[in-house]
Write an enzyme that holds these catalytic residues in place. Structure first.
Site, PDB file in Angstrom:
ATOM      1  N   LEU A  21       0.823  -1.213   0.000  1.00  0.00           N
ATOM      2  CA  LEU A  21       0.000   0.000   0.000  1.00  0.00           C
ATOM      3  C   LEU A  21       0.857   1.263   0.000  1.00  0.00           C
ATOM      4  O   LEU A  21       0.606   2.194  -0.767  1.00  0.00           O
ATOM      5  CB  LEU A  21      -0.927  -0.011   1.225  1.00  0.00           C
ATOM      6  CG  LEU A  21      -2.099  -1.009   1.132  1.00  0.00           C
ATOM      7  CD1 LEU A  21      -2.633  -1.353   2.522  1.00  0.00           C
ATOM      8  CD2 LEU A  21      -3.216  -0.448   0.262  1.00  0.00           C
ATOM      9  N   ASN A 102       2.111   4.257   7.836  1.00  0.00           N
ATOM     10  CA  ASN A 102       1.608   3.054   7.164  1.00  0.00           C
ATOM     11  C   ASN A 102       2.437   1.800   7.455  1.00  0.00           C
ATOM     12  O   ASN A 102       1.967   0.681   7.265  1.00  0.00           O
ATOM     13  CB  ASN A 102       1.598   3.358   5.643  1.00  0.00           C
ATOM     14  CG  ASN A 102       1.539   2.120   4.787  1.00  0.00           C
ATOM     15  OD1 ASN A 102       0.472   1.546   4.586  1.00  0.00           O
ATOM     16  ND2 ASN A 102       2.688   1.677   4.270  1.00  0.00           N
ATOM     17  N   TYR A 167      -2.086  -7.444  17.217  1.00  0.00           N
ATOM     18  CA  TYR A 167      -2.263  -6.511  16.095  1.00  0.00           C
ATOM     19  C   TYR A 167      -3.523  -5.655  16.299  1.00  0.00           C
ATOM     20  O   TYR A 167      -3.509  -4.438  16.086  1.00  0.00           O
ATOM     21  CB  TYR A 167      -2.360  -7.363  14.833  1.00  0.00           C
ATOM     22  CG  TYR A 167      -2.490  -6.648  13.522  1.00  0.00           C
ATOM     23  CD1 TYR A 167      -1.426  -5.952  12.965  1.00  0.00           C
ATOM     24  CD2 TYR A 167      -3.681  -6.717  12.793  1.00  0.00           C
ATOM     25  CE1 TYR A 167      -1.550  -5.335  11.721  1.00  0.00           C
ATOM     26  CE2 TYR A 167      -3.807  -6.115  11.560  1.00  0.00           C
ATOM     27  CZ  TYR A 167      -2.740  -5.417  11.025  1.00  0.00           C
ATOM     28  OH  TYR A 167      -2.865  -4.822   9.793  1.00  0.00           O
ATOM     29  N   LYS A 171      -3.792  -1.658  16.587  1.00  0.00           N
ATOM     30  CA  LYS A 171      -4.532  -0.904  15.577  1.00  0.00           C
ATOM     31  C   LYS A 171      -5.656  -0.080  16.200  1.00  0.00           C
ATOM     32  O   LYS A 171      -5.921   1.037  15.759  1.00  0.00           O
ATOM     33  CB  LYS A 171      -5.094  -1.856  14.509  1.00  0.00           C
ATOM     34  CG  LYS A 171      -4.031  -2.447  13.583  1.00  0.00           C
ATOM     35  CD  LYS A 171      -3.199  -1.376  12.908  1.00  0.00           C
ATOM     36  CE  LYS A 171      -2.499  -1.845  11.644  1.00  0.00           C
ATOM     37  NZ  LYS A 171      -1.627  -0.811  11.051  1.00  0.00           N
TER      38      LYS A 171
HETATM   39  P1  NAD Z   1       3.536  -4.605   3.231  1.00  0.00           P
HETATM   40  O1  NAD Z   1       4.272  -5.636   3.988  1.00  0.00           O
HETATM   41  O2  NAD Z   1       3.426  -4.764   1.748  1.00  0.00           O
HETATM   42  O3  NAD Z   1       4.129  -3.150   3.526  1.00  0.00           O
HETATM   43  C1  NAD Z   1       4.494  -2.734   4.817  1.00  0.00           C
HETATM   44  C2  NAD Z   1       5.847  -2.074   4.744  1.00  0.00           C
HETATM   45  O4  NAD Z   1       6.198  -1.587   6.043  1.00  0.00           O
HETATM   46  C3  NAD Z   1       6.966  -3.017   4.306  1.00  0.00           C
HETATM   47  O5  NAD Z   1       7.627  -2.492   3.168  1.00  0.00           O
HETATM   48  C4  NAD Z   1       7.886  -3.074   5.517  1.00  0.00           C
HETATM   49  O6  NAD Z   1       9.272  -3.204   5.171  1.00  0.00           O
HETATM   50  C5  NAD Z   1       7.598  -1.760   6.192  1.00  0.00           C
HETATM   51  N1  NAD Z   1       7.950  -1.793   7.616  1.00  0.00           N
HETATM   52  C6  NAD Z   1       7.673  -2.754   8.509  1.00  0.00           C
HETATM   53  N2  NAD Z   1       8.178  -2.462   9.712  1.00  0.00           N
HETATM   54  C7  NAD Z   1       8.787  -1.260   9.578  1.00  0.00           C
HETATM   55  C8  NAD Z   1       9.483  -0.415  10.484  1.00  0.00           C
HETATM   56  N3  NAD Z   1       9.667  -0.768  11.753  1.00  0.00           N
HETATM   57  N4  NAD Z   1       9.954   0.765  10.027  1.00  0.00           N
HETATM   58  C9  NAD Z   1       9.783   1.122   8.720  1.00  0.00           C
HETATM   59  N5  NAD Z   1       9.147   0.346   7.823  1.00  0.00           N
HETATM   60  C10 NAD Z   1       8.659  -0.821   8.237  1.00  0.00           C
HETATM   61  O7  NAD Z   1       2.072  -4.534   3.882  1.00  0.00           O
HETATM   62  P2  NAD Z   1       0.763  -3.659   3.531  1.00  0.00           P
HETATM   63  O8  NAD Z   1      -0.371  -4.595   3.440  1.00  0.00           O
HETATM   64  O9  NAD Z   1       1.032  -2.708   2.427  1.00  0.00           O
HETATM   65  O10 NAD Z   1       0.585  -2.856   4.920  1.00  0.00           O
HETATM   66  C11 NAD Z   1       0.573  -1.458   5.050  1.00  0.00           C
HETATM   67  C12 NAD Z   1      -0.224  -1.079   6.276  1.00  0.00           C
HETATM   68  O11 NAD Z   1      -1.605  -1.399   6.091  1.00  0.00           O
HETATM   69  C13 NAD Z   1       0.195  -1.806   7.560  1.00  0.00           C
HETATM   70  O12 NAD Z   1       0.120  -0.918   8.650  1.00  0.00           O
HETATM   71  C14 NAD Z   1      -0.846  -2.889   7.705  1.00  0.00           C
HETATM   72  O13 NAD Z   1      -0.990  -3.324   9.038  1.00  0.00           O
HETATM   73  C15 NAD Z   1      -2.054  -2.157   7.194  1.00  0.00           C
HETATM   74  N6  NAD Z   1      -3.146  -3.048   6.760  1.00  0.00           N
HETATM   75  C16 NAD Z   1      -3.082  -3.692   5.560  1.00  0.00           C
HETATM   76  C17 NAD Z   1      -4.152  -4.487   5.166  1.00  0.00           C
HETATM   77  C18 NAD Z   1      -4.186  -5.149   3.839  1.00  0.00           C
HETATM   78  O14 NAD Z   1      -5.250  -5.698   3.478  1.00  0.00           O
HETATM   79  N7  NAD Z   1      -3.105  -5.129   3.075  1.00  0.00           N
HETATM   80  C19 NAD Z   1      -5.242  -4.664   6.034  1.00  0.00           C
HETATM   81  C20 NAD Z   1      -5.273  -3.996   7.234  1.00  0.00           C
HETATM   82  C21 NAD Z   1      -4.216  -3.170   7.587  1.00  0.00           C
END
Ligand code: NAD
Length: 310
Positions: A21, A102, A167, A171
């Protein structure tokens, strides 16, 4: 539709922008004129390791398309890291107009087996990480005419999900923090909202849903595309956003608002547990909801219902 939501001369920080995202937000913000700080530690989905190539690749993509971006490789999970992420924006571009907090990882475990380490790392990255990154930006915005902050919650956090107690706690903690920041930042022109996204990424792949395609797909090609979430995020990050203190869901192109609401309830006249037990149906009835603006508004509702004056 014409691109009227522009970010020319604006500086936007996106944490965890190396994948999923965050990457899509960063690319689209840059396409619309923003100077973007692309933060990513580059670890695995469970928060192990680090790899600078994640953020670097996105910066290269943005520059190749004619946009402006700077990479930052700090972890959001420490106060020094968060401060340095915002310092990167100030050093490179002299301002910070929006932050999209994010970055995220997962360490799923059923509640009965959840360890302190699994709780701590999730609270560190999500809850503390959001605070550590957003607080220095919030303080800069307070002195410099305001800004927009988007915090990342989750449908799991709002509604509950098996195996995600750590989690979900983090959140929903973010949602609580967001509500207070919206109240405290209002006078300074700071708008703070929370997003609960649903899209195919490497995180959802670990949670048993479909994962990110090797080549991310367009919103037209794939209902689970991150591009069906990003329009809301850009609208929230833009100065024209009318909302603050609110929670929005975005998944597969369905954009909605989630609320914390109070039902009609009952007025007790029998002040005993039996008095409660006799009225469970009415107490639990979720029809006819009211959304309090804040805790003071809720106190006004108590007063109006009961005549209490406090
Ligand atoms: P993703 O794993 O593709 O991206 C998350 C990114 O965060 C990764 O590139 C990772 O390297 C980076 N990251 C992790 N820990 C870190 C840190 N300590 N410092 C800096 N960077 C860090 O996952 P995503 O699905 O794109 O998730 C993005 C956000 O959306 C997250 O907060 C996740 O919890 C939330 N989310 C996603 C979904 C979904 O359906 N994809 C659903 C609910 C919530």
């Amino acid at each position: 539709m014409a691109d009227t939501i522009r970010f020319d001369d604006k500086v936007v920080v996106v944490t965890g922008a190396g994948n999923g995202l965050g990457r899509t937000y960063a690319l689209q913000l840059a396409q619309r004129g923003a100077k973007v700080v692309v933060n990513d530690l580059g670890g695995s989905t469970d928060g192990k390791g680090d790899d600078r190539s994640a953020a670097s690749r996105v910066v290269e993509e943005i520059r190749a398309a004619g946009g402006e971006a700077t990479a930052n490789f700090d972890s959001v999970a420490t106060q020094a890291g968060g401060a340095n992420i915002i310092k990167t924006a100030l050093d490179a571009y002299g301002r910070v107009d929006a932050v999209i907090a994010n970055a995220g990882i997962l360490r799923d475990r059923s509640f009965s087996k959840l360890s302190q380490e699994e709780l701590d790392i999730i609270l560190d990255v999500h809850l503390r990480g959001t605070m550590f990154t957003v607080q220095p930006a919030f303080n800069w915005m307070r002195e410099n005419g305001g800004g927009n902050i988007v915090m990342t919650a989750s449908p799991s956090g709002l509604f509950g999900a098996f195996g995600q107690a750590n989690y979900c706690a983090a959140k929903l903690g973010i949602v609580g923090m967001m509500r207070v920041m919206a109240i405290e930042g209002a006078k300074a022109g700071i708008k703070v909202n929370a997003l609960a996204p649903t899209a195919a990424t490497r995180l959802t792949a670990t949670a048993g849903m479909s994962g990110e395609a090797t080549e991310p797909k367009t919103p037209e090609e794939d209902p689970m595309s991150t591009g069906r979430v990003s329009p809301l995020v850009l609208a929230l990050a833009h100065q024209s956003c009318p909302a603050s203190g609110e929670i929005f869901n975005a998944g597969c192109g369905w954009i909605s608002r989630a609320v914390v609401a109070v039902n009609e309830g009952v007025l007790l006249d029998d002040f005993s547990p039996e008095g409660v037990a006799a009225q469970w149906d009415a107490i639990r009835d979720p029809s006819r909801l009211t959304v309090p603006v804040d805790a003071t508004d809720y106190w006004r509702m108590i007063q109006a219902k009961t005549g209490a004056t406090g």
